[in-house]
Design an enzyme around this catalytic site. Sequence first.
Site, PDB file in Angstrom:
ATOM      1  CB  SER A 168      32.147  45.781  46.388  1.00 22.30           C
ATOM      2  OG  SER A 168      32.731  45.922  47.676  1.00 22.30           O
TER       3      SER A 168
ATOM      4  CE1 TYR B 166      27.497  43.907  48.670  1.00 17.99           C
ATOM      5  CE2 TYR B 166      29.854  43.973  49.120  1.00 17.99           C
ATOM      6  CZ  TYR B 166      28.720  44.552  48.578  1.00 17.99           C
ATOM      7  OH  TYR B 166      28.812  45.757  47.952  1.00 17.99           O
TER       8      TYR B 166
ATOM      9  CE  LYS C  72      28.375  44.045  44.951  1.00 14.31           C
ATOM     10  NZ  LYS C  72      27.630  44.789  43.914  1.00 14.31           N
TER      11      LYS C  72
END
Length: 252
Positions: A144, A157, A161
């Site tokens: 991402s 998150y 990542k």
Amino acid sequence: MSLPRTPSFSLQGRTALVTGASSGIGQGCAVALAEAGAHVVCAARGAESLAQTVDAMQAEGWSVEALVLDQTDLAALDTAMQRPFDVIVNSAGLARHTPAVETTPEDYDAVMSVNLRAAYFLSAWGARAMQAAGKSGSIVHISSQMGHVGGPERAVYCASKHGLEGMVKAMAVEWGPLGIRINTLGPTFIRTPLGALTLSDPEKRAWVESKIKLGRVGEVEDIMGAVLYLASDASALVTGTSLLVDGGWTAE
């Protein structure tokens, strides 16, 4: 005079595994690799949606099979990764967005289990099988843009990542001498079921569109050429890096 020739994007004769293949970005990746000639093993947890995807792909005349797999089940993952693939694309992912002070240990563990722990062993065991079979190969993780920046309500998150990006760099150092490449592909917000919750909120959608310099959210098709590039010989000298498909989000 001998002129150079463009390296091939063809995956004819190669076998690819795509996880998270039943919908969204993963489905798009599976289609891209199948269109390029690969035999694609489509893996996902949900048997019904996976079967629908595989049936639709087979109807196009592509070589494809289904594998029902929860890659957080490491015993099942280990069994699946005994097979040596030429290409592995990991598109399985999980997001649970909350303000950092409200994150529960359960949410933290769930996100890390899918986005980092499963990704780690998928890579390690995939490379192990490639090495045992004497194969070079390409491993691609759908990461991402949030693996490179921060964002509101995305601490867990982003942590998963950013960790994935570091993992890939270290694995590229180890596996380069074996001819095994590993990279990430970093999308911006893509119109998928995973992104629907954010994009359905007018305020959040406005924030997203203000950050994307090209002025629009992404479509699954925006990812397909990029994953084919990383999977194929066209990227033969590319490893340990991230291909950002973010509409310029991270440019500032």
